[in-house]
Design an enzyme around this catalytic site. Sequence first.
Site, PDB file in Angstrom:
ATOM      1  N   THR A   1       1.861  -4.079   4.493  1.00 13.79           N
ATOM      2  CA  THR A   1       1.793  -4.335   5.935  1.00 13.79           C
ATOM      3  C   THR A   1       1.183  -5.699   6.278  1.00 13.79           C
ATOM      4  OG1 THR A   1      -0.354  -3.226   6.096  1.00 13.79           O
ATOM      5  CG2 THR A   1       1.619  -1.873   6.485  1.00 13.79           C
ATOM      6  N   ASP A   2       0.440  -6.289   5.321  1.00 10.31           N
ATOM      7  CA  ASP A   2      -0.310  -7.517   5.653  1.00 10.31           C
ATOM      8  C   ASP A   2       0.593  -8.660   6.118  1.00 10.31           C
ATOM      9  OD1 ASP A   2      -2.633  -6.224   5.007  1.00 10.31           O
ATOM     10  OD2 ASP A   2      -3.008  -7.313   3.144  1.00 10.31           O
ATOM     11  N   THR A  59       0.821  -1.218   0.000  1.00  5.04           N
ATOM     12  CA  THR A  59       0.000   0.000   0.000  1.00  5.04           C
ATOM     13  C   THR A  59       0.849   1.259   0.000  1.00  5.04           C
ATOM     14  OG1 THR A  59      -1.812  -1.131   1.084  1.00  5.04           O
ATOM     15  CG2 THR A  59      -1.754   1.241   1.359  1.00  5.04           C
ATOM     16  N   GLU A  76      -2.498 -28.849  28.759  1.00  7.74           N
ATOM     17  CA  GLU A  76      -3.716 -29.657  28.574  1.00  7.74           C
ATOM     18  C   GLU A  76      -3.516 -30.726  27.510  1.00  7.74           C
ATOM     19  OE1 GLU A  76      -7.725 -27.701  28.917  1.00  7.74           O
ATOM     20  OE2 GLU A  76      -6.488 -25.914  28.589  1.00  7.74           O
ATOM     21  N   TYR A  84      -8.138   0.526  -4.069  1.00  8.75           N
ATOM     22  CA  TYR A  84      -6.882   1.022  -4.607  1.00  8.75           C
ATOM     23  C   TYR A  84      -6.078  -0.146  -5.136  1.00  8.75           C
ATOM     24  CZ  TYR A  84      -4.670  -0.720  -0.342  1.00  8.75           C
ATOM     25  OH  TYR A  84      -4.240  -1.523   0.675  1.00  8.75           O
ATOM     26  N   LYS A 117       0.613  -7.290  12.910  1.00 10.04           N
ATOM     27  CA  LYS A 117      -0.440  -6.396  12.429  1.00 10.04           C
ATOM     28  C   LYS A 117      -1.718  -6.748  13.185  1.00 10.04           C
ATOM     29  CE  LYS A 117      -2.678  -4.503   8.350  1.00 10.04           C
ATOM     30  NZ  LYS A 117      -2.726  -4.351   6.894  1.00 10.04           N
TER      31      LYS A 117
END
Length: 336
Positions: free
Chosen positions: A99-100, A21, A293, A33, A172
């Site tokens: 950023t993903d 981006t 567990e 976009y 993120k």
Amino acid sequence: MASPAPSSPLPRIRVLATGGTIAGAQTVGSRGYQAAAFSIEALVSAVPQLATLARLEVEQVAAIGSQDMDEAVWLRLAARTQAALAEPDIAAVVITHGTDTMEETGYFLNLVVPSAKPVVLVGAMRPATEMSADGPMNLYNAVAVAAHPETGGRGVLVVANDEIHFAREVAKTNTTQVGTFKATHRGLAGLVHAGRLHLYAPPVRAHTTQSEFAGPLPAALPRVDIVYAHAGMGRELVDAAVRAGAKGLVVAGVGDGNLHANALSACAAAARAGVAVVRSSRTGGGVVERNIEIPDDELGFIAADELNPQKARVLLMLGLTRTAAPAALQALFYRY
Ligand code: SIN
């Protein structure tokens, strides 16, 4: 206000671009976009103040939205990062990235780059053409961080929203907000305001020059899949991953890395068949410990310790290039 003239030559920094981006373009009136629309030359020339920080040279390694990041691009990016840092006159590398999946790329580089020179990833939440785009200041701050004499030896860093993060720690956490990056466990690496740095404590876990994976890169990475646990989870997705050839499985478990008995028995069968099974958590924070567990010792499972599922996958892929032994893989999760 003009910056004072530098007293010594500015550091030479290579900017490796991958898209995202930060290089995105939006048409007026549209919410959508296109990521990776602008070249790195265009991004750098939009911030003339960068010339006061460093002598930049740029290289476009990829032009993708980071949802399309994959192992082949990671290996190419790592090779270009290693090559740049091996040049004696290159002081640092800055990587522009969506950023993903930045946290995964950053953690991968944190493990495979054999250099103490700064490596800084930077992205933006708003496209370059958006009102109040965050990319230009993020890029300026990233170059300032990379150019700073004290940011080397801290592992790979991520810069956004005036914050400096350790790539290992950051995740993120928000789909749209500019303050999306958080480091739940160990906090910030520092702050950066308009290029002025405040550095905090160095990282705790082994990275870069201390990493056994730093150096020659593998030709490819083994397949590792992530399965997401939920109420009523069945065994089908686990079985499908094994049938598809996964050498490793990361479970994004509920709570402390737990999963429904149906899926648990599929994971146990996978581990018996030699697939490395790592239990992480879908909670977004906390440590997954062994044998709470789920009887990890008996089932041959590995606990992800502090790593979220997507970072656990990165470490497991690298680990599987060396060993499939659960105990040896577990040791990696305590070291990195
Ligand atoms: C991407 O990761 O390429 C899209 C989202 C972003 O960069 O913020």
